[in-house]
Motif scaffolding. Sequence first.
Motif, PDB file in Angstrom:
ATOM      1  N   ASP A  59       0.866  -1.173   0.000  1.00 24.41           N
ATOM      2  CA  ASP A  59       0.000   0.000   0.000  1.00 24.41           C
ATOM      3  C   ASP A  59       0.900   1.218   0.000  1.00 24.41           C
ATOM      4  N   GLY A  61      -0.173   4.234  -0.468  1.00 25.07           N
ATOM      5  CA  GLY A  61      -0.990   5.410  -0.195  1.00 25.07           C
ATOM      6  C   GLY A  61      -1.875   5.806  -1.361  1.00 25.07           C
ATOM      7  N   GLU A  81       2.887  12.021   2.399  1.00 26.01           N
ATOM      8  CA  GLU A  81       1.432  11.934   2.406  1.00 26.01           C
ATOM      9  C   GLU A  81       0.790  13.049   1.601  1.00 26.01           C
ATOM     10  N   GLY A  84       3.084  13.197  -2.306  1.00 27.45           N
ATOM     11  CA  GLY A  84       3.304  11.910  -2.966  1.00 27.45           C
ATOM     12  C   GLY A  84       4.757  11.610  -3.293  1.00 27.45           C
ATOM     13  N   LYS A  86       8.372  10.281  -3.381  1.00 27.00           N
ATOM     14  CA  LYS A  86       8.874   9.003  -2.867  1.00 27.00           C
ATOM     15  C   LYS A  86      10.383   8.992  -2.712  1.00 27.00           C
ATOM     16  N   PHE A 117       5.244   6.331   5.858  1.00 27.14           N
ATOM     17  CA  PHE A 117       4.648   7.582   5.409  1.00 27.14           C
ATOM     18  C   PHE A 117       5.095   8.733   6.290  1.00 27.14           C
TER      19      PHE A 117
ATOM     20  N   HIS B  51      -8.209  10.703   6.258  1.00 29.33           N
ATOM     21  CA  HIS B  51      -7.481  11.865   5.756  1.00 29.33           C
ATOM     22  C   HIS B  51      -7.231  12.890   6.857  1.00 29.33           C
ATOM     23  N   SER B  56      -6.677   5.133  11.224  1.00 22.87           N
ATOM     24  CA  SER B  56      -5.561   4.606  10.441  1.00 22.87           C
ATOM     25  C   SER B  56      -6.012   3.435   9.579  1.00 22.87           C
ATOM     26  N   SER B  58      -4.589  -0.017   7.542  1.00 21.70           N
ATOM     27  CA  SER B  58      -3.443  -0.911   7.415  1.00 21.70           C
ATOM     28  C   SER B  58      -3.793  -2.161   6.645  1.00 21.70           C
ATOM     29  N   THR B 111       3.600   7.544   9.943  1.00 17.85           N
ATOM     30  CA  THR B 111       3.199   6.141  10.117  1.00 17.85           C
ATOM     31  C   THR B 111       3.012   5.866  11.600  1.00 17.85           C
TER      32      THR B 111
END
Lengths: 127, 127
Positions: A59, A61, A81, A84, A86, A117, B51, B56, B58, B111
């Motif tokens: 995942d 995001g 977040e 985006g 990376k 994240f 958001h 959360s 997962s 995270t």
Amino acid sequence: MRSSSIANTIFKVLEGQEDHLTAKEIYEKVKVTLSAVDPSTVYRSLERMVHQGQVSVSDMGGPAVVYELVTKNPHHHLVCEQCGKKLTFKNGEIADFLNEVQKESGFQITTNHLVLFGICPACQKKK
Amino acid sequence: MRSSSIANTIFKVLEGQEDHLTAKEIYEKVKVTLSAVDPSTVYRSLERMVHQGQVSVSDMGGPAVVYELVTKNPHHHLVCEQCGKKLTFKNGEIADFLNEVQKESGFQITTNHLVLFGICPACQKKK
DNA sequence: GTATAATATGCAAAGATTTGCATTTACAAT
DNA sequence: ATTGTAAATGCAAATCTTTGCATATTATAC
């Protein structure tokens, strides 16, 4: 009359791919070669490859989880977040941590594509 | 004629919940209270809460991603790929690692519910 | 309080993914 | 080669999730 298995085609698709792909994207690309293929077959085949450890799911995001070939060089990401962006970690930094977890838990760690994240420096300033 | 907002109901559902729930499970539980609620509304509301950082998401290796209230005490999991057994980390062990990443990357790590996968000792023996 | 704008909700339809079942293909043993 | 078994595939239907748009609700400014 089938010239190549779905799994092989998926493999080729993922091989020639820089970025991570969603299941649907993979199906679309497989369909280019095997125009009559059924989506369920692609999804099931993909699932199988994941279960056998040839492909990783993550995942990132985005709207759906993404797939990637498992290679000899594990790598990990840090994703912003907000924008985006990376970052890719060299494995070493993370490997130490995973080894530590492995030692303490007794579990044999199989996570090979960790995604963390956060908010990148640029987006922190915007705020 | 609406007595309580969907978000509030979702909040209550998640509050009274030990385990993590999938989107569908949350919808089912919300429907018990608000029988006429539309699934799309629940899904959108849930998305909103994620958001905004109240909830959360997962991937715990199950059939769908799972949701959970974000609490003051972050925690993390180690899940056995084979039998599904779950270990919960106290935050401390992981927090050090995340702080390190934060320092090195300049990202502010968000995270708060890390999930690692592995094979538990028992399943290792079976093999 | 009224008007205005922003947000939340419902409804219907579309889209994505999964499932059950029948059929085909591949593989192994004989 | 033939048979038997397991795995892979296709098809149709079901399920889950998302999207577009209209309506209703809530908040904000006046």
